[in-house]
Design an enzyme around this catalytic site. Structure first.
Site: not given
Length: 503
Positions: A260-261
């Site tokens: 997700k980062r």
RNA sequence: GCCCCCAUAGUCUAGCGGCCCAGGACGUCACCCUUUCAAGGUGAAGAUCGCGGGUUCGAAUCCCGCUGGGGGUACCA
């Protein structure tokens, strides 16, 4: 010839990652495409691997299935659609694993281990301290039947471990890489049945793949290190081994696994981020597979026609957002019809409040307007999320406030802009904006009369009509905005210029 | 640490011993088109095929070593 059966077996611990989506697509393409072309009837199975109760996340199975359907990827057998090899949820199949474990204990291929987690941790730490590979010390491997019975009678909790041979080698044949050889001596006695009665992945996957008659085990490369255990398990159970094909990993631009980062890795984020499922599929297909190194654009149909497992690369690929964006824009601009684009923009427009709430299809009261805007903007929409902003001046009556300085064309001043717009205001009501050619002719003539270059007249008109310096062609834009709104917006622009006190 | 996988431009890739002093695409830059921005068209820069050894008449392509990147090393998958 044997029927091809593949499966995707996610654990419901979070949202579906695009790496998983790619795995599913390759499965579908292999089962429904390559297999069919080879005269076999391919089947794609969806199976839920929820053997770790601690990590189960509510709702992920439903989310997973709806995201896969959004992508247009369908399964032939699975938890919701059923099939001859059900149930397709591992937590409902525990007796199969227990039976297999008992069979392995009986045949001497596995043993009960009564070591506590604390002892295992201590052993690991000690080995590590001495610079040795951490692992299990095979403490319970040679317990006598009496000792085992005594502990069982005492009610001691235990796991079941596989008895890995101490010498020789185990070969894992991989479709993409050839044989991978392991020295048995370096392999551990891994846990196959946990103390809570649930199997670990290793036992569950082998039992289920066998019982579901899976012919090709496709999965991520993180399973390569434990594949020798799976090979041994097939052998010990006396089952025929499927073909292994460990697919390449998708890497983040910064290296390492994608998460997700890195600006969204879950399918949900891509859907909400304005990507077309077709474009995402097209992009993902090329991340680890190619037809000829030249062809870039594929529909699911052409992929089914051409995809083969043999041409899947064994090296990992880095996810490139720029190319995905290009792919998305290409699909919007070249493959989608105007009608299709309009329909897909609707939910985003409604969500942003650009148009009123309503059905997200052609029955929406503003559908025609959205379609008109889509026709003019299809060559500059990269993501559907851009639609509300790009289409706002077509779909909304009032323009948001803008800087009056934008009205002043290059190499000119405010007075010139005002003069130009006043001239436009005086003639525009006599011009039929629905007639693009006539409008253009009239405004070009007007520029001459004013002693301006065409662009110097067109820019103030563009800004007055749209509130910005970038838009589709001026005359199609005016036509789409319509006579009334253009006239009032020009009048407003004149007021705006006057209010600057520069004229 | 140990085991395993991988290795062609910034990125995705073509190439499976001679057709390659390496082709396509994204991105970048330039020009054309042009009422703006895009789109489109044309072109350019960018890879001593990670490094070093072999094998061969000949290697990006085969073998070995090294380096780099990644994965695994749990009663998680």
């Amino acid at each position: 010839m044997q029927e091809v059966r593949v499966r995707f077996a996610p654990s419901p611990t979070g949202s579906l990652h695009i790496g998983g989506a790619k795995l599913v697509m390759y499965d579908v393409l292999f089962a429904h495409g390559q297999a069919r072309r080879e005269g076999k009837r391919g089947t794609f199975v969806l199976r839920i691997e929820d053997t770790d109760q601690k990590r189960f996340v509510e709702g992920t199975v439903e989310n997973l299935m709806s995201e896969l359907r959004w992508l247009g990827l369908e399964w032939d057998e699975g938890p919701d659609v059923g099939g001859p090899c059900g149930p397709y949820v591992q937590s409902e199949r525990t007796h199969h694993y227990k039976e297999a474990a008992e069979q392995l204990i009986a045949s001497g291929h596995a043993y009960r281990c009564f070591c506590s987690p604390e002892r295992l941790k201590a052993v690991r730490e000690d080995l590590q301290k001495r610079g040795l590979p951490p692992g299990y010390d095979r403490h319970c491997r040679n317990l006598s039947p009496d000792q085992v019975q005594a502990k069982l009678d005492a009610g001691e909790s235990h796991v079941v471990r596989f008895r890995m041979p101490r010498e020789g080698e185990t070969i894992v044949p991989d479709l993409l890489r050839g044989d991978i050889t392991y020295e048995n001596e370096k392999l551990e006695d891994l846990v196959i049945l946990k103390s809570d009665g649930f199997p670990t992945y290793h036992l569950a996957v082998v039992v289920d793949d066998h019982e579901m008659q899976i012919t090709h085990v496709t999965r991520g490369p993180e399973w390569i290190p434990t594949a020798p255990l799976h090979v041994r398990l097939y052998d010990a159970l006396g089952w025929e081994m499927p073909i292994f094909a460990h697919m390449p990993l998708i890497l983040a631009p910064t290296g390492g696994k994608l998460s997700k980062r890195h600006g969204g890795a879950s399918l949900t984020e891509f859907r909400e981020g304005g990507y077309l499922p077709e474009a995402l599929l097209n992009y993902l297909a090329l991340l680890g597979w190619s037809l000829d190194g030249e062809t870039e654009i594929f529909t699911m149909d052409t992929l089914l026609e051409h995809f083969t497992l043999e041409r899947v690369s064994s090296s990992p690929a880095t996810f490139d957002r720029d190319k995905l964006d290009w792919m998305n824009q290409y699909w919007i601009n070249h493959l989608l019809t105007v009608d299709d684009l309009a329909t897909r923009c609707l939910p985003f427009l409604i969500d942003a409040g650009t148009i009123e709430d309503g059905p997200a299809d052609a029955t929406h009261p503003r559908y025609d307007d959205v379609e008109t805007a889509s026709a003019l903007l299809k060559d500059r929409v990269r993501l559907l999320t851009e639609a509300p902003d790009l289409m706002s001046y077509f779909l909304q009556d009032t323009l948001p406030d803008y800087d009056a300085a934008l009205l002043i064309p290059k190499k000119a001043d405010a007075a010139t802009a005002l003069r130009a717009l006043e001239a436009v205001a005086s003639v525009v009501s006599d011009v039929d904006l629905a007639d693009e050619e006539a409008t253009e002719a009239r405004f070009r003539a007007l520029a001459d009369e004013l002693g301006l270059k065409a662009g110097q007249l067109f820019m103030p008109i563009r800004v007055a009509a749209t509130g910005r310096t970038q838009s589709p062609g001026l005359f199609e834009t005016l036509r789409a905005i319509g006579q009334d709104r253009v006239e009032s917006r020009v009048a407003q622009a004149i007021d705006k210029l006057k209010a600057t006190n520069q004229v």
